[in-house]
Design a protein around this motif. Structure first.
Motif, mmCIF file in Angstrom:
data_model
loop_
_atom_site.group_PDB
_atom_site.id
_atom_site.type_symbol
_atom_site.label_atom_id
_atom_site.label_comp_id
_atom_site.label_asym_id
_atom_site.label_seq_id
_atom_site.Cartn_x
_atom_site.Cartn_y
_atom_site.Cartn_z
ATOM 1 N N ASN A 228 0.841 -1.202 0.000
ATOM 2 C CA ASN A 228 0.000 0.000 0.000
ATOM 3 C C ASN A 228 0.877 1.253 0.000
ATOM 4 O OD1 ASN A 228 -2.181 -1.675 0.128
ATOM 5 N ND2 ASN A 228 -2.705 -1.208 2.236
ATOM 6 N N ASP A 229 2.000 1.198 0.747
ATOM 7 C CA ASP A 229 2.910 2.342 0.786
ATOM 8 C C ASP A 229 3.457 2.633 -0.604
ATOM 9 O OD1 ASP A 229 2.489 2.382 3.500
ATOM 10 O OD2 ASP A 229 4.379 1.394 3.993
ATOM 11 N N LEU A 230 3.855 1.590 -1.305
ATOM 12 C CA LEU A 230 4.386 1.759 -2.655
ATOM 13 C C LEU A 230 3.301 2.256 -3.609
ATOM 14 C CD1 LEU A 230 6.911 1.365 -4.413
ATOM 15 C CD2 LEU A 230 6.092 -0.932 -4.890
ATOM 16 N N LEU A 231 2.094 1.738 -3.475
ATOM 17 C CA LEU A 231 0.985 2.153 -4.335
ATOM 18 C C LEU A 231 0.642 3.624 -4.116
ATOM 19 C CD1 LEU A 231 -1.372 1.362 -6.290
ATOM 20 C CD2 LEU A 231 -2.709 0.952 -4.232
ATOM 21 N N LEU A 232 0.487 4.034 -2.859
ATOM 22 C CA LEU A 232 0.129 5.418 -2.566
ATOM 23 C C LEU A 232 1.249 6.377 -2.945
ATOM 24 C CD1 LEU A 232 -1.669 5.016 0.867
ATOM 25 C CD2 LEU A 232 -2.693 5.521 -1.340
ATOM 26 N N GLY A 233 2.490 5.995 -2.657
ATOM 27 C CA GLY A 233 3.617 6.853 -2.994
ATOM 28 C C GLY A 233 3.766 7.048 -4.489
ATOM 29 N N SER A 234 3.690 5.969 -5.238
ATOM 30 C CA SER A 234 3.846 6.088 -6.692
ATOM 31 C C SER A 234 2.643 6.801 -7.319
ATOM 32 C CB SER A 234 4.064 4.721 -7.322
ATOM 33 O OG SER A 234 2.991 3.862 -7.022
ATOM 34 N N ALA A 235 1.444 6.585 -6.798
ATOM 35 C CA ALA A 235 0.271 7.298 -7.317
ATOM 36 C C ALA A 235 0.393 8.798 -7.046
ATOM 37 C CB ALA A 235 -1.009 6.744 -6.691
ATOM 38 N N GLY A 236 0.883 9.159 -5.877
ATOM 39 C CA GLY A 236 1.094 10.575 -5.571
ATOM 40 C C GLY A 236 2.134 11.212 -6.463
ATOM 41 N N LEU A 237 3.214 10.486 -6.753
ATOM 42 C CA LEU A 237 4.235 11.012 -7.665
ATOM 43 C C LEU A 237 3.678 11.166 -9.077
ATOM 44 C CD1 LEU A 237 7.401 9.088 -6.456
ATOM 45 C CD2 LEU A 237 6.890 11.513 -6.169
ATOM 46 N N LEU A 238 2.814 10.244 -9.483
ATOM 47 C CA LEU A 238 2.190 10.345 -10.798
ATOM 48 C C LEU A 238 1.271 11.567 -10.873
ATOM 49 C CD1 LEU A 238 1.698 9.008 -13.589
ATOM 50 C CD2 LEU A 238 -0.241 7.853 -12.528
ATOM 51 N N VAL A 239 0.501 11.805 -9.816
ATOM 52 C CA VAL A 239 -0.381 12.986 -9.780
ATOM 53 C C VAL A 239 0.456 14.264 -9.833
ATOM 54 C CG1 VAL A 239 -1.956 14.292 -8.282
ATOM 55 C CG2 VAL A 239 -2.311 11.861 -8.641
ATOM 56 N N ALA A 240 1.558 14.317 -9.084
ATOM 57 C CA ALA A 240 2.425 15.500 -9.107
ATOM 58 C C ALA A 240 3.007 15.716 -10.494
ATOM 59 C CB ALA A 240 3.532 15.350 -8.070
ATOM 60 N N ALA A 241 3.412 14.633 -11.163
ATOM 61 C CA ALA A 241 3.965 14.756 -12.520
ATOM 62 C C ALA A 241 2.914 15.278 -13.499
ATOM 63 C CB ALA A 241 4.511 13.410 -12.980
ATOM 64 N N VAL A 242 1.680 14.789 -13.378
ATOM 65 C CA VAL A 242 0.610 15.267 -14.265
ATOM 66 C C VAL A 242 0.329 16.742 -14.007
ATOM 67 C CG1 VAL A 242 -1.868 15.044 -14.744
ATOM 68 C CG2 VAL A 242 -0.437 13.011 -14.612
ATOM 69 N N LEU A 243 0.281 17.143 -12.738
ATOM 70 C CA LEU A 243 0.031 18.548 -12.417
ATOM 71 C C LEU A 243 1.137 19.453 -12.942
ATOM 72 C CD1 LEU A 243 -1.285 18.235 -8.759
ATOM 73 C CD2 LEU A 243 -2.599 18.866 -10.779
ATOM 74 N N LEU A 244 2.380 19.045 -12.757
ATOM 75 C CA LEU A 244 3.491 19.870 -13.230
ATOM 76 C C LEU A 244 3.553 19.910 -14.759
ATOM 77 C CD1 LEU A 244 6.241 18.982 -10.628
ATOM 78 C CD2 LEU A 244 4.945 21.101 -10.849
ATOM 79 N N THR A 245 3.227 18.805 -15.411
ATOM 80 C CA THR A 245 3.190 18.800 -16.874
ATOM 81 C C THR A 245 2.116 19.754 -17.387
ATOM 82 O OG1 THR A 245 3.943 16.508 -16.903
ATOM 83 C CG2 THR A 245 2.910 17.340 -18.908
#
Length: 146
Positions: A79-96
């Motif tokens: 769950n830690d890996l899932l939430l962490g990677s999903a959060g990084l993906l959301v940050a990447a989409v927002l910054l893009t």
């Protein structure tokens, strides 16, 4: 049950906000009208958070920690890996999105605002990778608090 209703209502408001924002004209009146989808999106996100974040137990609110160190017992969950990677993906989409619509300067400002979120996501991923024991199962019941 009320939390699920709030989560679905929040999701509906966010969807309506995205659809409404895509039809806003590039005029002065359109920019003023863009406030409505932004507020709908804000309320939608708040309702989503209310619906998806679990309630704390009454005993957990008043209880004091029994040990001075906040070490976890047992292996780290995926769950830690899932939430962490999903959060990084959301940050990447927002910054893009910021780079494409506002330019590099707005992306730098957005990145500064996202530093706490990115740091928390990197911590979750790094804690899972560095853990001596890892549990590779994703427990959705634990994620939603049931």
């Amino acid at each position: 049950m009320a939390r699920w209703i709030a989560a679905f209502a929040g999701l509906a408001l966010v969807t309506i906000a995205f659809l409404a924002a895509s039809h806003v004209a590039d005029t002065r009146e359109g920019l003023i009208a863009e406030v409505v989808p932004l507020l709908a999106g804000l309320v939608g996100v708040l309702l989503l958070l209310y619906g998806l974040v679990p309630k704390r137990a009454a005993g957990a609110r008043d209880a004091k920690p029994t040990s001075p160190s906040p070490n976890r017992s047992g292996p780290r969950s995926a769950n830690d890996l899932l939430l962490g990677s999903a959060g990084l993906l959301v940050a990447a989409v927002l910054l893009t999105g910021l780079v494409m619509s506002g330019g590099l300067q707005w992306a730098v400002i957005g990145a500064l605002l996202l530093v706490p979120m990115i740091a928390g996501c990197v911590y979750l991923c790094a804690a899972f990778v560095a853990a001596p024991e890892r549990d590779w199962t994703i427990n959705l019941r634990r994620l939603i608090g049931r």
